[in-house]
Design a protein around this motif. Sequence first.
Motif, mmCIF file in Angstrom:
data_model
loop_
_atom_site.group_PDB
_atom_site.id
_atom_site.type_symbol
_atom_site.label_atom_id
_atom_site.label_comp_id
_atom_site.label_asym_id
_atom_site.label_seq_id
_atom_site.Cartn_x
_atom_site.Cartn_y
_atom_site.Cartn_z
ATOM 1 N N LEU A 84 -79.117 -3.711 4.153
ATOM 2 C CA LEU A 84 -78.827 -4.811 5.071
ATOM 3 C C LEU A 84 -79.809 -4.741 6.236
ATOM 4 C CD1 LEU A 84 -74.912 -4.668 5.127
ATOM 5 C CD2 LEU A 84 -76.435 -5.856 3.535
ATOM 6 N N GLN B 134 -76.052 -9.953 8.511
ATOM 7 C CA GLN B 134 -75.695 -9.528 7.157
ATOM 8 C C GLN B 134 -74.478 -8.606 7.151
ATOM 9 O OE1 GLN B 134 -79.614 -8.124 5.527
ATOM 10 N NE2 GLN B 134 -78.908 -9.187 3.700
ATOM 11 N N ASN C 23 -71.330 -10.566 7.810
ATOM 12 C CA ASN C 23 -71.007 -11.406 6.648
ATOM 13 C C ASN C 23 -70.363 -10.586 5.537
ATOM 14 O OD1 ASN C 23 -71.963 -13.730 7.833
ATOM 15 N ND2 ASN C 23 -73.961 -13.665 6.827
ATOM 16 N N TRP C 24 -70.914 -9.408 5.285
ATOM 17 C CA TRP C 24 -70.360 -8.577 4.221
ATOM 18 C C TRP C 24 -68.976 -8.049 4.580
ATOM 19 C CZ3 TRP C 24 -70.859 -8.066 -0.687
ATOM 20 C CH2 TRP C 24 -72.059 -8.414 -1.308
ATOM 21 N N ARG D 4 -66.769 -9.554 6.498
ATOM 22 C CA ARG D 4 -65.843 -10.678 6.323
ATOM 23 C C ARG D 4 -65.545 -10.906 4.848
ATOM 24 N NH1 ARG D 4 -68.765 -13.123 10.660
ATOM 25 N NH2 ARG D 4 -70.138 -14.162 9.159
ATOM 26 N N TYR D 5 -66.587 -10.837 4.032
ATOM 27 C CA TYR D 5 -66.397 -11.053 2.596
ATOM 28 C C TYR D 5 -65.479 -9.986 2.000
ATOM 29 C CZ TYR D 5 -67.361 -11.123 -2.384
ATOM 30 O OH TYR D 5 -67.221 -11.144 -3.748
ATOM 31 N N ASP E 211 -68.639 -18.312 -0.552
ATOM 32 C CA ASP E 211 -68.452 -17.298 0.481
ATOM 33 C C ASP E 211 -69.364 -16.098 0.307
ATOM 34 O OD1 ASP E 211 -66.463 -18.591 1.907
ATOM 35 O OD2 ASP E 211 -64.866 -17.825 0.629
ATOM 36 N N PRO F 276 -72.290 -13.631 0.380
ATOM 37 C CA PRO F 276 -73.479 -13.588 1.241
ATOM 38 C C PRO F 276 -74.787 -13.674 0.472
ATOM 39 C CG PRO F 276 -71.930 -11.805 1.756
ATOM 40 C CD PRO F 276 -71.489 -12.408 0.462
ATOM 41 N N ASP F 277 -74.798 -13.198 -0.777
ATOM 42 C CA ASP F 277 -76.055 -13.089 -1.522
ATOM 43 C C ASP F 277 -76.246 -14.288 -2.442
ATOM 44 O OD1 ASP F 277 -76.689 -10.685 -0.356
ATOM 45 O OD2 ASP F 277 -75.601 -9.524 -1.846
ATOM 46 N N LYS F 278 -76.970 -15.285 -1.953
ATOM 47 C CA LYS F 278 -77.282 -16.477 -2.736
ATOM 48 C C LYS F 278 -78.766 -16.782 -2.571
ATOM 49 C CE LYS F 278 -74.195 -19.158 -0.617
ATOM 50 N NZ LYS F 278 -73.361 -18.302 0.253
ATOM 51 N N ASN G 292 -77.423 -21.174 2.660
ATOM 52 C CA ASN G 292 -77.371 -20.772 4.064
ATOM 53 C C ASN G 292 -75.998 -20.905 4.705
ATOM 54 O OD1 ASN G 292 -80.155 -20.181 4.191
ATOM 55 N ND2 ASN G 292 -80.633 -22.352 4.442
ATOM 56 N N GLN H 69 -71.562 -20.680 4.690
ATOM 57 C CA GLN H 69 -70.364 -20.045 4.163
ATOM 58 C C GLN H 69 -69.203 -20.994 4.384
ATOM 59 O OE1 GLN H 69 -70.309 -15.969 5.962
ATOM 60 N NE2 GLN H 69 -70.028 -15.389 3.838
#
Length: 273
Positions: A99, A104, A107-108, A110-111, A152, A154-156, A269, A271
């Motif tokens: 990360l 990042q 985001n992770w 929260r995910y 949701d 993060p990795d897209k 970009n 969520q």
Amino acid sequence: MKINIDLFCISLDLHYLCIMPDHIHMIVRVTEDMPEGKHLGNVVAGFKGGCSRAWWREEPCADAQGVVTTAEAITTPAVSSAGQRRPSLFEAGYNDQILLEDGQLDNWIRYLDDNPRRLAIKRLHPDYFTTMHYLDIGEWHCQLVGNNFLLDMPDKVAVIVHNAYTDEEYAEYKRRWLAYGEAGGILVSAAIASREKDVMREAMDLGYRLILVRENGFPPLYKPSGESFDACSGGRLLQVSPWEYHMQRRTITREQCLMLNRLAEEIVNCQKH
């Protein structure tokens, strides 16, 4: 039962942990230089081996607080007294990501915080993953069919092939995109150009997670069919359209192509909230 990862390497600190029924997520901080000749793979192997040995030994492996001691974690043999190799608690290998970018880590976290809730919804309401929903994404009011929780993640990454790409450039982008999918990332594309279709087709065949942006919407009572149904039911596919369904045979315009590509980039970009 608890196993402290710093038993295996004092250079690492377990920052966050999420245990799911069939896998585990960890966010690990490297607090100092790793010992010479040691890398993360060595630590993961030690951790996984310690967990497996704790599983084999069950209660005798834990002290009064339920913490596996270093000696117990490393001394239980992988081969039983009968000469049979004991099974591992984990599959081979692991998936890691460094990360580096701002946001990042948050985001992770929260995910991962939301991971158990998403699993509960999927188990309680399996049809939720094949039912049509509406959601505002950027400037578009979109129809959704499939696993909308993919938004949701993060990795897209957007799969967009420009006409200016040489064969060598395209081959390198394709390699990177498929490697991204292999590592668990989500490929997002309108799959307009033939090369974009090729990438998404191969990713679908390999069982990667996809978000497909469609030019046409969904008719009433729409249900995915064939491989799309299997992918949606398995939580691997989300179909998105910014427009309502139509029955006409239309040639997609350049403006529409550009708009769908912008939507793909917006999905990468954003969520869902």
